[in-house]
Design an enzyme around this catalytic site. Structure first.
Site, PDB file in Angstrom:
ATOM      1  N   HIS A 473       0.802  -1.119  -0.063  1.00 18.42           N
ATOM      2  CA  HIS A 473       0.039   0.507   0.362  1.00 18.42           C
ATOM      3  C   HIS A 473       0.775   0.958  -0.300  1.00 18.42           C
ATOM      4  O   HIS A 473       0.715   2.004   0.910  1.00 18.42           O
ATOM      5  CB  HIS A 473      -1.527   0.128   1.218  1.00 18.42           C
ATOM      6  CG  HIS A 473      -1.743  -1.024   1.244  1.00 18.42           C
ATOM      7  ND1 HIS A 473      -2.374  -2.054   2.121  1.00 18.42           N
ATOM      8  CD2 HIS A 473      -2.237  -2.001   0.422  1.00 18.42           C
ATOM      9  CE1 HIS A 473      -3.252  -2.331   2.525  1.00 18.42           C
ATOM     10  NE2 HIS A 473      -3.596  -3.046   0.736  1.00 18.42           N
TER      11      HIS A 473
HETATM   12  C1  LIG Z   1      -0.362  -7.252  -4.719  1.00 19.42           C
HETATM   13  C2  LIG Z   1      -1.102  -6.152  -4.397  1.00 19.42           C
HETATM   14  C3  LIG Z   1      -2.129  -6.769  -4.172  1.00 19.42           C
HETATM   15  C4  LIG Z   1      -2.927  -5.537  -3.231  1.00 19.42           C
HETATM   16  N1  LIG Z   1      -4.064  -6.247  -2.130  1.00 19.42           N
HETATM   17  C5  LIG Z   1      -4.997  -5.173  -1.987  1.00 19.42           C
HETATM   18  C6  LIG Z   1      -6.192  -5.758  -1.580  1.00 19.42           C
HETATM   19  O1  LIG Z   1      -6.687  -6.048  -1.711  1.00 19.42           O
HETATM   20  N2  LIG Z   1      -7.086  -4.022  -1.676  1.00 19.42           N
HETATM   21  C7  LIG Z   1      -7.004  -3.220  -1.780  1.00 19.42           C
HETATM   22  O2  LIG Z   1      -7.894  -2.568  -1.382  1.00 19.42           O
HETATM   23  N3  LIG Z   1      -5.801  -2.966  -2.502  1.00 19.42           N
HETATM   24  C8  LIG Z   1      -4.486  -3.878  -2.861  1.00 19.42           C
HETATM   25  N4  LIG Z   1      -3.573  -3.347  -3.356  1.00 19.42           N
HETATM   26  C9  LIG Z   1      -3.164  -1.675  -3.784  1.00 19.42           C
HETATM   27  C10 LIG Z   1      -4.218  -1.141  -4.309  1.00 19.42           C
HETATM   28  O3  LIG Z   1      -3.818  -1.875  -5.928  1.00 19.42           O
HETATM   29  C11 LIG Z   1      -3.261  -0.213  -4.491  1.00 19.42           C
HETATM   30  O4  LIG Z   1      -3.179   0.593  -3.994  1.00 19.42           O
HETATM   31  C12 LIG Z   1      -4.196   0.715  -6.107  1.00 19.42           C
HETATM   32  O5  LIG Z   1      -4.224  -0.050  -7.493  1.00 19.42           O
HETATM   33  C13 LIG Z   1      -2.516   1.973  -6.879  1.00 19.42           C
HETATM   34  O6  LIG Z   1      -3.448   2.644  -7.433  1.00 19.42           O
HETATM   35  P1  LIG Z   1      -2.785   4.163  -7.668  1.00 19.42           P
HETATM   36  O7  LIG Z   1      -3.651   4.057  -9.866  1.00 19.42           O
HETATM   37  O8  LIG Z   1      -2.185   4.624  -7.663  1.00 19.42           O
HETATM   38  O9  LIG Z   1      -1.981   2.823  -9.089  1.00 19.42           O
HETATM   39  P2  LIG Z   1      -2.033   1.622  -9.854  1.00 19.42           P
HETATM   40  O10 LIG Z   1      -2.956   1.095  -9.704  1.00 19.42           O
HETATM   41  O11 LIG Z   1      -0.473   0.186  -9.923  1.00 19.42           O
HETATM   42  O12 LIG Z   1      -1.784   1.998 -11.608  1.00 19.42           O
HETATM   43  C14 LIG Z   1      -0.039   3.389 -12.176  1.00 19.42           C
HETATM   44  C15 LIG Z   1      -0.739   2.429 -13.697  1.00 19.42           C
HETATM   45  O13 LIG Z   1       0.221   3.293 -14.350  1.00 19.42           O
HETATM   46  C16 LIG Z   1       1.114   2.923 -15.349  1.00 19.42           C
HETATM   47  N5  LIG Z   1       2.193   3.329 -15.024  1.00 19.42           N
HETATM   48  C17 LIG Z   1       3.026   3.785 -14.745  1.00 19.42           C
HETATM   49  N6  LIG Z   1       4.090   4.603 -15.009  1.00 19.42           N
HETATM   50  C18 LIG Z   1       4.029   4.900 -17.023  1.00 19.42           C
HETATM   51  C19 LIG Z   1       4.366   5.342 -17.868  1.00 19.42           C
HETATM   52  N7  LIG Z   1       5.442   6.376 -17.300  1.00 19.42           N
HETATM   53  N8  LIG Z   1       3.562   5.932 -18.792  1.00 19.42           N
HETATM   54  C20 LIG Z   1       2.296   4.903 -18.773  1.00 19.42           C
HETATM   55  N9  LIG Z   1       1.743   3.592 -17.623  1.00 19.42           N
HETATM   56  C21 LIG Z   1       2.705   4.276 -16.843  1.00 19.42           C
HETATM   57  C22 LIG Z   1       1.136   1.327 -14.719  1.00 19.42           C
HETATM   58  O14 LIG Z   1       1.680   0.189 -15.028  1.00 19.42           O
HETATM   59  C23 LIG Z   1       0.080   1.600 -14.182  1.00 19.42           C
HETATM   60  O15 LIG Z   1      -0.707   1.003 -14.722  1.00 19.42           O
HETATM   61  C24 LIG Z   1      -2.982  -3.903  -3.697  1.00 19.42           C
HETATM   62  C25 LIG Z   1      -1.787  -4.095  -4.397  1.00 19.42           C
HETATM   63  C26 LIG Z   1      -0.791  -5.235  -4.264  1.00 19.42           C
HETATM   64  C27 LIG Z   1       0.096  -4.885  -6.059  1.00 19.42           C
END
Ligand SMILES: Cc1cc2nc3c(=O)[nH]c(=O)nc-3n(C[C@H](O)[C@H](O)[C@H](O)COP(=O)(O)OP(=O)(O)OC[C@H]3O[C@@H](n4cnc5c(N)ncnc54)[C@H](O)[C@@H]3O)c2cc1C
Length: 538
Positions: A473
């Site tokens: 997280h």
């Molecule tokens: C293994 C795991 C288990 C988890 N379990 C849970 C759970 O059970 N419940 C829960 O609520 N949360 C869980 N989480 C946490 C939750 O999924 C994350 O906090 C949330 O998805 C983060 O969202 P975000 O949009 O900030 O980032 P992300 O969803 O990671 O999205 C960022 C995106 O940007 C893309 N990206 C990065 N750099 C670039 C670039 N330069 N150009 C283009 N694209 C790019 C990435 O590929 C990715 O697709 C878990 C996370 C993981 C990894």
């Protein structure tokens, strides 16, 4: 979804994860906006993403993951910790454990107190509801109308109930809904699933939106840098057909690359701490010392037992027989073991009575888990994870080089604050007691971690330093706050402070970590960001 690339769009959304999928979908509801979503990972076609139990295999599929490692953590025996992050459409919501948790209402009131004006619980609840499409709950805390499908697990393993009963005996009451008025207690988690399949942000928000002619989704393309002219972000650089190409934005760029890659992209574009930029010969555009700072995460420790019975999920002859039978059941009815999110049960409690709110979270797994699932573990057993929800330690994301090709440096700085260790020692003791109580009810159950040789506080401390891991997280690396807070990166409308044409909406903008899993809170942030943007460009 159009695959033809224009030279300019009204909005460019960077990152198709939990936040980016929401924003691209909501913005493309306005038919006269041209929206481009750029995702570094591939389309989400791998079936292990969609079958919930596929989670057990996802950890071994490197191509769907950024596979990050922290730097050597000086308070964790100089270990480098594995930090998985989804690199695929849907981002981390395509590889996560699907637990649907919002955190504590007071977490958001604290955001507001810390300078995120208008982000108190009463203001964010409508956005949780806007996102949520619960299949069986509909009351003042739940909606059944939103695109993010949430459901109660249909077929949890009996071991998960055994955990709940054992925790009850230690004074933790059963909680049937962690996202209602009270978060404390233990129970089975609600999950982001629909019809027995994972409901990632991509599934929830892009499945319907991708047919719109005004939305272009570009996968397998990494944004390398922001285009900045006259203190205005007006495009992004990507490589197309081996040529660096500028795609222009006429209204805004929305950065949703997550808590690690969002600060990396800002710094590569000259927005960040002066020293960091100078170190890598990057010309500063906007000096923002807060970029990459304030990194927070939930550090987790585990108690594990091995059973001579074949209850739960395990690799054994009977386990393989079960998998075959359950695969057929899943194929026919979308029910049974394959709908399990593995981390089926859990809950919240205080590490000691003086805490003002629950500061521990449990995740119970009816299986033996090794190295985040990257190593096969033979036999049957159970694992109880417990993490500290409100750490005082703060880490940092830094650049390794001035190229997008190099992974950023992750200094999590876990346990830098001694209080964080004390909380985790208490947490480990409680988790151990619960597991011991559970083990009495299970044939041939013995604790294998921490194990009989680790009893004293000193031995438990050493076990934590040698074994604690992330529970995935990371947040806070571009925190939201007042314009006059030097360390704030975005204002309360998620506009990047000091530069025009750029908004940030993802886990990086949280001023402080919430007391629970982070997917639903990120989706809430994105829903709100989309409303801000639509309002500002009316
Ligand atoms: C293994 C795991 C288990 C988890 N379990 C849970 C759970 O059970 N419940 C829960 O609520 N949360 C869980 N989480 C946490 C939750 O999924 C994350 O906090 C949330 O998805 C983060 O969202 P975000 O949009 O900030 O980032 P992300 O969803 O990671 O999205 C960022 C995106 O940007 C893309 N990206 C990065 N750099 C670039 C670039 N330069 N150009 C283009 N694209 C790019 C990435 O590929 C990715 O697709 C878990 C996370 C993981 C990894």
């Amino acid at each position: 979804m159009s695959s033809f690339i224009n030279s300019s769009y009204d909005f460019i959304v960077i990152g198709g994860g939990s936040a980016g999928a929401v924003i691209a979908s909501r913005l493309s509801e306005v038919s006269h906006y041209q929206v481009l979503l750029i995702e570094a990972g591939k389309a989400d076609s791998n079936p292990f993403i969609h079958i919930p139990f596929g989670l057990a295999a996802l950890a071994r599929i490197k191509s769907l993951n950024w596979n990050y490692q922290t730097s050597q953590e000086s308070h964790l025996a100089n270990r480098q910790l594995y930090w998985p992050r989804g690199k695929v459409l849907g981002g981390s919501s395509s590889v996560n454990a699907m637990c649907y948790i919002r955190g504590d209402a007071s977490d958001y009131d604290e955001w507001e107190n810390a300078g995120a004006s208008g982000w108190n619980w009463q203001s964010v609840l409508p956005y949780f509801l806007k996102a949520e499409g619960h299949t069986s709950r509909f009351d003042s805390f739940h909606s059944n109308q939103g695109p993010l499908k949430v459901t109660q697990l249909t077929d949890p393993d009996p071991l998960s109930d055994a955990f709940i009963q054992a925790a009850n005996k230690h004074g933790l009451a059963t909680n049937h809904d962690f996202n209602a008025e009270f978060r404390d207690g233990v129970g089975i988690y609600d999950v982001t699933q629909t019809n027995g399949q994972r409901c990632s942000a991509a599934k929830a928000y892009l499945d319907t939106a991708k047919h719109r002619p005004n939305l272009t989704v570009l996968c397998d393309v990494q944004v390398e840098k922001l285009h900045i002219q006259d203190n205005h972000v007006s495009g992004v650089y990507i490589t197309l057909n081996k040529q660096q190409t500028l795609i222009r934005s006429t209204k805004e760029v929305v950065l949703c690359a997550g808590a690690i890659n969002t600060p990396q992209l800002l710094m590569l574009s000259g927005i960040g701490d002066e020293q960091q930029l100078c170190k890598h010969n990057i010309a500063p555009t906007v000096i923002k010392p807060g970029v990459g700072k304030n990194l927070q995460d939930h550090l987790d420790i585990m108690v594990q037992s091995r059973h001579s019975s074949s209850q739960g999920y395990g690799i054994s002859l009977s386990g393989i027989g079960q998998l075959i039978r359950q695969s057929w059941r899943y194929y026919r009815s979308r029910r049974g073991m394959l709908t399990s999110n593995v981390a089926e049960a859990g809950g919240f409690c205080k590490s000691d009575k003086r805490q003002t709110k629950a500061d521990l979270q449990f995740h119970f797994i009816p299986a033996i888990l090794r190295d985040h699932g990257r190593q096969l573990a033979f036999g049957h057993g159970a694992s109880l994870h417990v993490c500290h929800l409100y750490p005082k330690s703060r880490g940092e994301i830094q650049l390794q080089s001035s190229s997008i090709e190099s992974a950023p440096i992750i200094k999590a700085n876990y346990l830098a604050e001694p209080d964080d260790l004390n909380v985790l020692i208490n947490a480990l003791k409680l988790a151990r007691q619960i597991m011991q109580t559970m083990n009495y009810t299970i044939k041939g159950a013995v604790e294998i971690e921490p194990g009989n040789e680790r009893i004293s506080d000193q031995e438990l401390e050493s076990y934590i330093r040698l074994n604690a891991q992330t529970i995935y997280h990371p947040v806070g690396t571009c925190k939201m706050g007042h314009d006059n807070d030097e360390m704030a990166v975005v204002d309360a409308r998620l506009k990047c402070i000091g530069i025009k044409g750029l908004r940030i909406a993802d886990a990086s903008v949280m001023p402080s970590i919430v007391g629970g899993n982070t997917n639903a809170p990120v989706i809430m942030i994105a829903e709100r960001a989309a409303d801000f943007i639509k309002h500002d460009w009316r």
